[in-house]
Design a protein around this motif. Structure first.
Motif, PDB file in Angstrom:
ATOM      1  N   GLU A   4      22.676  57.771  41.573  1.00  0.00           N
ATOM      2  CA  GLU A   4      24.058  58.024  41.990  1.00  0.00           C
ATOM      3  C   GLU A   4      24.968  58.109  40.771  1.00  0.00           C
ATOM      4  O   GLU A   4      24.770  57.402  39.772  1.00  0.00           O
ATOM      5  CB  GLU A   4      24.549  56.890  42.904  1.00  0.00           C
ATOM      6  N   ALA A   5      25.996  58.934  40.869  1.00  0.00           N
ATOM      7  CA  ALA A   5      26.940  59.101  39.762  1.00  0.00           C
ATOM      8  C   ALA A   5      27.604  57.781  39.381  1.00  0.00           C
ATOM      9  O   ALA A   5      27.792  57.502  38.194  1.00  0.00           O
ATOM     10  CB  ALA A   5      28.000  60.133  40.136  1.00  0.00           C
ATOM     11  N   LYS A   6      27.941  56.962  40.368  1.00  0.00           N
ATOM     12  CA  LYS A   6      28.640  55.704  40.061  1.00  0.00           C
ATOM     13  C   LYS A   6      27.800  54.810  39.153  1.00  0.00           C
ATOM     14  O   LYS A   6      28.339  54.100  38.293  1.00  0.00           O
ATOM     15  CB  LYS A   6      29.024  54.961  41.347  1.00  0.00           C
ATOM     16  N   ASP A   7      26.481  54.849  39.317  1.00  0.00           N
ATOM     17  CA  ASP A   7      25.597  54.032  38.472  1.00  0.00           C
ATOM     18  C   ASP A   7      25.494  54.623  37.062  1.00  0.00           C
ATOM     19  O   ASP A   7      25.442  53.885  36.073  1.00  0.00           O
ATOM     20  CB  ASP A   7      24.217  53.922  39.116  1.00  0.00           C
ATOM     21  N   ILE A   8      25.468  55.944  36.977  1.00  0.00           N
ATOM     22  CA  ILE A   8      25.462  56.614  35.669  1.00  0.00           C
ATOM     23  C   ILE A   8      26.769  56.315  34.937  1.00  0.00           C
ATOM     24  O   ILE A   8      26.774  55.967  33.748  1.00  0.00           O
ATOM     25  CB  ILE A   8      25.265  58.130  35.853  1.00  0.00           C
ATOM     26  N   PHE A   9      27.889  56.415  35.656  1.00  0.00           N
ATOM     27  CA  PHE A   9      29.196  56.148  35.047  1.00  0.00           C
ATOM     28  C   PHE A   9      29.280  54.712  34.548  1.00  0.00           C
ATOM     29  O   PHE A   9      29.802  54.445  33.461  1.00  0.00           O
ATOM     30  CB  PHE A   9      30.319  56.406  36.052  1.00  0.00           C
ATOM     31  N   ALA A  10      28.776  53.779  35.359  1.00  0.00           N
ATOM     32  CA  ALA A  10      28.824  52.359  34.967  1.00  0.00           C
ATOM     33  C   ALA A  10      28.032  52.122  33.688  1.00  0.00           C
ATOM     34  O   ALA A  10      28.458  51.362  32.813  1.00  0.00           O
ATOM     35  CB  ALA A  10      28.288  51.490  36.113  1.00  0.00           C
ATOM     36  N   ALA A  11      26.891  52.801  33.571  1.00  0.00           N
ATOM     37  CA  ALA A  11      26.067  52.653  32.355  1.00  0.00           C
ATOM     38  C   ALA A  11      26.799  53.220  31.137  1.00  0.00           C
ATOM     39  O   ALA A  11      26.768  52.631  30.057  1.00  0.00           O
ATOM     40  CB  ALA A  11      24.723  53.355  32.552  1.00  0.00           C
ATOM     41  N   LEU A  12      27.476  54.355  31.325  1.00  0.00           N
ATOM     42  CA  LEU A  12      28.220  54.954  30.221  1.00  0.00           C
ATOM     43  C   LEU A  12      29.417  54.074  29.831  1.00  0.00           C
ATOM     44  O   LEU A  12      29.709  53.904  28.648  1.00  0.00           O
ATOM     45  CB  LEU A  12      28.707  56.350  30.602  1.00  0.00           C
ATOM     46  N   ASP A  13      30.069  53.493  30.817  1.00  0.00           N
ATOM     47  CA  ASP A  13      31.198  52.596  30.538  1.00  0.00           C
ATOM     48  C   ASP A  13      30.742  51.356  29.782  1.00  0.00           C
ATOM     49  O   ASP A  13      31.444  50.854  28.897  1.00  0.00           O
ATOM     50  CB  ASP A  13      31.898  52.197  31.838  1.00  0.00           C
ATOM     51  N   ALA A  14      29.557  50.857  30.141  1.00  0.00           N
ATOM     52  CA  ALA A  14      29.030  49.643  29.506  1.00  0.00           C
ATOM     53  C   ALA A  14      28.726  49.877  28.028  1.00  0.00           C
ATOM     54  O   ALA A  14      28.825  48.948  27.211  1.00  0.00           O
ATOM     55  CB  ALA A  14      27.777  49.167  30.234  1.00  0.00           C
ATOM     56  N   ALA A  53      11.595  62.361  39.768  1.00  0.00           N
ATOM     57  CA  ALA A  53      12.990  62.811  39.634  1.00  0.00           C
ATOM     58  C   ALA A  53      13.777  61.681  38.962  1.00  0.00           C
ATOM     59  O   ALA A  53      14.655  61.061  39.554  1.00  0.00           O
ATOM     60  CB  ALA A  53      13.569  63.148  41.002  1.00  0.00           C
ATOM     61  N   ALA A  54      13.436  61.436  37.717  1.00  0.00           N
ATOM     62  CA  ALA A  54      13.962  60.293  36.960  1.00  0.00           C
ATOM     63  C   ALA A  54      15.287  60.635  36.299  1.00  0.00           C
ATOM     64  O   ALA A  54      15.569  61.801  36.007  1.00  0.00           O
ATOM     65  CB  ALA A  54      12.957  59.873  35.892  1.00  0.00           C
ATOM     66  N   THR A  55      16.098  59.611  36.063  1.00  0.00           N
ATOM     67  CA  THR A  55      17.331  59.759  35.287  1.00  0.00           C
ATOM     68  C   THR A  55      17.430  58.604  34.304  1.00  0.00           C
ATOM     69  O   THR A  55      17.178  57.445  34.662  1.00  0.00           O
ATOM     70  CB  THR A  55      18.571  59.776  36.199  1.00  0.00           C
ATOM     71  N   TYR A  56      17.789  58.939  33.072  1.00  0.00           N
ATOM     72  CA  TYR A  56      18.004  57.941  32.026  1.00  0.00           C
ATOM     73  C   TYR A  56      19.389  58.140  31.418  1.00  0.00           C
ATOM     74  O   TYR A  56      19.862  59.274  31.297  1.00  0.00           O
ATOM     75  CB  TYR A  56      16.973  58.099  30.900  1.00  0.00           C
ATOM     76  N   VAL A  57      20.018  57.033  31.025  1.00  0.00           N
ATOM     77  CA  VAL A  57      21.183  57.092  30.146  1.00  0.00           C
ATOM     78  C   VAL A  57      20.739  56.519  28.805  1.00  0.00           C
ATOM     79  O   VAL A  57      20.187  55.414  28.741  1.00  0.00           O
ATOM     80  CB  VAL A  57      22.381  56.303  30.709  1.00  0.00           C
ATOM     81  N   ILE A  58      20.966  57.296  27.751  1.00  0.00           N
ATOM     82  CA  ILE A  58      20.477  56.938  26.415  1.00  0.00           C
ATOM     83  C   ILE A  58      21.661  56.750  25.476  1.00  0.00           C
ATOM     84  O   ILE A  58      22.517  57.630  25.345  1.00  0.00           O
ATOM     85  CB  ILE A  58      19.545  58.046  25.882  1.00  0.00           C
ATOM     86  N   ASP A  59      21.731  55.586  24.840  1.00  0.00           N
ATOM     87  CA  ASP A  59      22.779  55.294  23.860  1.00  0.00           C
ATOM     88  C   ASP A  59      22.533  56.119  22.594  1.00  0.00           C
ATOM     89  O   ASP A  59      21.433  56.648  22.381  1.00  0.00           O
ATOM     90  CB  ASP A  59      22.778  53.797  23.544  1.00  0.00           C
ATOM     91  N   GLN A  60      23.540  56.182  21.744  1.00  0.00           N
ATOM     92  CA  GLN A  60      23.447  57.030  20.553  1.00  0.00           C
ATOM     93  C   GLN A  60      22.344  56.619  19.582  1.00  0.00           C
ATOM     94  O   GLN A  60      21.872  57.447  18.804  1.00  0.00           O
ATOM     95  CB  GLN A  60      24.793  57.070  19.827  1.00  0.00           C
ATOM     96  N   ASP A  61      21.951  55.355  19.626  1.00  0.00           N
ATOM     97  CA  ASP A  61      20.860  54.917  18.741  1.00  0.00           C
ATOM     98  C   ASP A  61      19.491  55.199  19.339  1.00  0.00           C
ATOM     99  O   ASP A  61      18.471  54.812  18.778  1.00  0.00           O
ATOM    100  CB  ASP A  61      21.001  53.428  18.405  1.00  0.00           C
ATOM    101  N   GLY A  62      19.464  55.890  20.488  1.00  0.00           N
ATOM    102  CA  GLY A  62      18.199  56.263  21.122  1.00  0.00           C
ATOM    103  C   GLY A  62      17.652  55.233  22.086  1.00  0.00           C
ATOM    104  O   GLY A  62      16.558  55.404  22.626  1.00  0.00           O
ATOM    105  N   THR A  63      18.430  54.171  22.340  1.00  0.00           N
ATOM    106  CA  THR A  63      17.974  53.131  23.273  1.00  0.00           C
ATOM    107  C   THR A  63      18.328  53.502  24.708  1.00  0.00           C
ATOM    108  O   THR A  63      19.464  53.905  24.996  1.00  0.00           O
ATOM    109  CB  THR A  63      18.625  51.770  22.934  1.00  0.00           C
ATOM    110  N   ILE A  64      17.368  53.361  25.604  1.00  0.00           N
ATOM    111  CA  ILE A  64      17.608  53.603  27.026  1.00  0.00           C
ATOM    112  C   ILE A  64      18.396  52.420  27.596  1.00  0.00           C
ATOM    113  O   ILE A  64      17.987  51.268  27.462  1.00  0.00           O
ATOM    114  CB  ILE A  64      16.276  53.768  27.786  1.00  0.00           C
TER     115      ILE A  64
END
Length: 222
Positions: A209-219, A184-195
């Motif tokens: 957790e959503a807070k960790d996903i949000f932090a990655a998107l903010d970064a 049950a994996a989750t990845y956040v991927i930047d627009q250049d395809g980098t995880i």
């Protein structure tokens, strides 16, 4: 759902469900599932999976209505949150999908898209999407082809496979008899395809957790 529950982290909700199940489940079943989780660890799936700084493999999959969806097309619009669920038969997956639907407006406000992948056949994934009124893409990764590219596939132990098959017909859900599932994996991927964010755990009742996903998107924006 109440505001109080909305503000509760996903893991707390999943842990409560797990504790309720463990209080009622037969000891033999608990031992079978515990051994199943231990076996995933022995298969080194987490160690071998795609991680931060890796390039996310592109894919084209079919959504619940039969439309082709390509990761690279979504990345043209912004970052992508990519998450896997085991199937609509999994109560922890259903709780997670409901939670992610609640977080979707925030994910979108941060300029990102949410894609959920499952090894379920399209008619099964459509049923799951409709049942939970999901407003994000639910994609059928039949045969776990994409999940294998990400390195997150494992084989169930014979005892867990038998329990799942007898309990709800896993083969019918997935259209094969491989007895393989994704983490049950989750990845956040930047627009250049980098995880840029990775959540991997052999314990299927632990989720990002959503807070960790949000932090990655903010970064990404910084």
């Amino acid at each position: 759902m109440s505001t109080e529950n909305k503000n509760t982290g996903l893991q707390a909700t999943l842990d409560e469900a797990k504790n309720t199940w463990e209080a009622k489940a037969p000891e033999q079943i608990k031992e079978i599932y515990a051994e199943g989780i231990a076996d995933v660890t022995r298969q080194n799936v987490v160690a071998n999976a795609k991680k931060n700084s890796d390039k996310a493999p592109n894919f084209t999959l079919t959504n619940a209505t039969g439309k082709k969806v390509e990761l690279s097309e979504y990345l043209k619009k912004g970052p992508v949150v990519l998450t896997w669920y085991r199937g609509g038969w999994c109560p922890y997956c259903n709780m997670t999908l409901h939670y992610l639907q609640e977080q979707l407006p925030t994910i979108q406000l941060k300029g990102a898209s949410l894609l959920a992948l499952t090894p379920e056949l399209p008619d099964k994934s459509m049923s799951t999407a409709e049942k939970h009124q999901l407003e994000f893409e639910v994609l059928s990764d039949v045969g776990n082809k994409v999940a294998k590219d990400y390195g997150i596939v494992f084989k169930l132990t014979d005892a867990v496979a038998e329990s799942y098959q007898n309990g709800f017909d896993l083969h019918g859900f997935n259209g094969d008899e491989s007895d393989e599932l994704p983490l049950a994996a989750t990845y956040v991927i930047d627009q250049d395809g980098t995880i840029v964010y990775t959540f991997l755990d052999a314990e299927y009742r632990n989720r990002a957790e959503a807070k960790d996903i949000f932090a990655a998107l903010d970064a990404i924006k910084k």
